[in-house]
Write an enzyme that holds these catalytic residues in place. Structure first.
Site, PDB file in Angstrom:
ATOM      1  N   ARG B  46       0.814  -1.200   0.000  1.00 35.46           N
ATOM      2  CA  ARG B  46       0.000   0.000   0.000  1.00 35.46           C
ATOM      3  C   ARG B  46       0.853   1.258   0.000  1.00 35.46           C
ATOM      4  O   ARG B  46       0.333   2.365  -0.162  1.00 35.46           O
ATOM      5  CB  ARG B  46      -0.966  -0.031   1.193  1.00 35.46           C
ATOM      6  CG  ARG B  46      -2.152  -0.951   0.926  1.00 35.46           C
ATOM      7  CD  ARG B  46      -2.938  -1.219   2.183  1.00 35.46           C
ATOM      8  NE  ARG B  46      -2.199  -2.055   3.122  1.00 35.46           N
ATOM      9  CZ  ARG B  46      -2.664  -2.466   4.302  1.00 35.46           C
ATOM     10  NH1 ARG B  46      -3.870  -2.103   4.680  1.00 35.46           N
ATOM     11  NH2 ARG B  46      -1.932  -3.216   5.087  1.00 35.46           N
ATOM     12  N   LYS B 110      -3.507 -19.662   1.131  1.00 35.60           N
ATOM     13  CA  LYS B 110      -4.649 -20.369   1.694  1.00 35.60           C
ATOM     14  C   LYS B 110      -5.117 -19.683   2.972  1.00 35.60           C
ATOM     15  O   LYS B 110      -4.309 -19.013   3.606  1.00 35.60           O
ATOM     16  CB  LYS B 110      -4.338 -21.841   1.941  1.00 35.60           C
ATOM     17  CG  LYS B 110      -2.984 -22.175   2.562  1.00 35.60           C
ATOM     18  CD  LYS B 110      -2.697 -21.768   3.985  1.00 35.60           C
ATOM     19  CE  LYS B 110      -3.757 -22.112   4.985  1.00 35.60           C
ATOM     20  NZ  LYS B 110      -3.383 -21.545   6.347  1.00 35.60           N
TER      21      LYS B 110
END
Lengths: 335, 335
Positions: B46, B110
């Site tokens: 970010r 995952k």
């Protein structure tokens, strides 16, 4: 048990009478011969000839071991202190209460009874007669189990137990599945649950210090034979504090004897809990406060090995014990 | 993936772009650096500063690794072949489909998605774009797993699988239990089920060759935090042919990573299946056609050890593999 020896001499061995020549009795007879505090005084069978054959086959001294051709005769033998009773489960109430009534202490093969009411009747008979009762779940008396008990009770090492899993199964052959007493509803009607699941349930209750679960739910689709005897089954157990346990037992799958115990602080694994792989030593592993240390694991593990001089399934009289423990701090598995 | 190298030269490494600087990305970045067929081409965060810090902290060459201050900029980078996406699960659909739409292959951390419909959307986006999809369940790509697959597929060694048990848990600290994305309903809402139970379920499905169960029943009394996120839970799975499996997962108990698989002919144990204890080798044990040989056990066991040169959790690109296997006939456990 009383002894007539003066206090500075070793006590007289406990004199066992073996009631019935079941195959499991061969193993117990061997343990009684090996244990210094025990002796086989007598064998009782449905014929004296069977008793004689059993004695000869199992290294008993046929000249000194009394051989009885009826179960009653063994119970009446005044030189028997303890009756070891390996008969099929359906016969336990009758012969266990008879033994107690004759003032004999009782070593009762597992499963002890077909239901709790039957076991209560046996225990009441023992209480009334003032004799000792012991069930013959051998691993409970193995020195490894005592060492595991220490670890399981160590709140720093294991913490609060949250999950216990146990598996005991073996692959029975066709002859067993057709003819063994453990598939016959009139003999060992509990089938795999009594013969194998017994150990798992005992392991689970042992792990949680015999606190009873609030709920037990059978796994679906147990396997039964045509007579309705269980060949494979399992269950999940739930305790009020959120602990859970699961077991699986079977006559249909490869020999497996596992306890896996997971606590808040540690984990215990044993993969041969019923009968150790080796006669003279037995292992289990405990990992405590294990943690990730990328790219692999760190933690404190001890792989405990207990070595002893008696038979692996040494029965209730433990032999001399030597201990070999290795602590492996750091990465917690040693090949 | 295409390569501009001529056929007699090694193919150009696969160029990964890391989308987000999650802590799991540190491990994957290390694996990408170690694997000869992979390179980290870019990091997107970010802010460019965060991307630079991540690159510096993880041994990436800050002079050649492109650092992007937005996720979009990384997706638009023409020199990224594959996007590795370790963002919280709730962000997977948005960014995975965006990566696919830019023509990027996808390595997705995952758990892949919060529900099957979300995963279907991601897979459809990959299909539509003609890009590859891979989930980042690392143990599936460990060379030990391939060796275990051979054994599990060997009907002589293992036979028909009847029982599979798996446990994956770790003891999270208070900071994790208060602040980690895996206890936040808006980030990794599946909690321990997505973070740990995912591995157990994958292990179970892997063991049964991805045959889906007919019934799955959750264990009672799962533990949730105040936001309703699972901290500990489990389930039992049932297949049409009578197979059963059980798993337990938790953030509240000692680090444990077990698969126990019992077939008609054999038994497999592995106690570090998610992340091996050691970086450069990994073991499991298989016992086949085990039997009693009083007073102990006999059978055929092989304790398989696989040794390799890559990192333990080597990501999708396996490093060179050396193999060390030992067969131990006879008594089936070697200390």
């Amino acid at each position: 048990m009383s002894s007539s020896a003066p206090p500075d001499q070793p006590p007289r061995p406990v004199r066992f009478g073996i009631l019935g020549c079941a195959s499991i009795a061969r193993k117990l007879a061997r343990a009684m011969l090996l244990a210094p505090g025990a002796a086989v005084a007598a064998v009782g069978s449905r014929s004296e000839e069977k008793a004689r054959l059993f004695a000869a086959d199992n290294g008993l001294d046929v000249a000194t071991t009394r051989l009885h051709g009826t179960y009653e005769a063994l119970l009446d033998d005044p030189d028997v202190d303890v009756v070891y009773l390996p008969l099929p489960t359906s016969l336990h109430v009758r012969w266990a209460t008879a033994a107690a009534a004759r003032g004999k202490h009782l070593l009762l093969e597992k499963p002890t009874a077909l239901c709790a009411a039957d076991l209560d009747a046996i225990l009441a008979a023992c209480d009334a007669a003032g004799v000792q009762f012991m069930d013959s779940t051998m691993w409970m008396h193995h020195p490894r189990t005592a060492k595991m008990r220490e670890l399981v009770d160590d709140k720093d090492a294991i913490g609060d137990i949250r999950v216990v899993n146990s598996v005991f199964c073996f692959r029975a052959n066709e002859d067993f599945l057709q003819n063994d007493i453990r598939v016959k509803p009139d003999l060992d009607a509990l089938g795999a649950l009594g013969d194998a699941g017994w150990y798992c349930i005992r392991a689970i209750l042992w792990a949680v210090d015999y606190e009873l679960p609030k709920t037990v739910i059978a796994l679906r689709d147990p396997v039964k034979n045509r007579s309705g005897v269980l060949l494979a089954c399992g269950a999940t157990l739930y305790w009020a504090d959120g602990k859970t346990a699961t077991f699986s037992c079977s006559f249909l799958t490869n020999l497996t004897m596992d306890i896996t115990l997971v606590g808040t602080n540690g984990t215990l694994h044993v993969t041969d809990f019923v009968i150790p792989y080796e006669e003279k030593s037995a292992e289990f592993s405990v990992a405590s406060k294990s943690n990730f240390a990328p790219p692999h694991w760190m933690g404190s593990t001890s792989k405990q090995a207990r070595r002893h001089d008696g038979p692996a399934a040494g029965g209730p009289h433990g032999a001399g014990i030597r201990e070999a423990c290795a602590e492996h701090p750091g990465c917690w598995w040693q090949a």
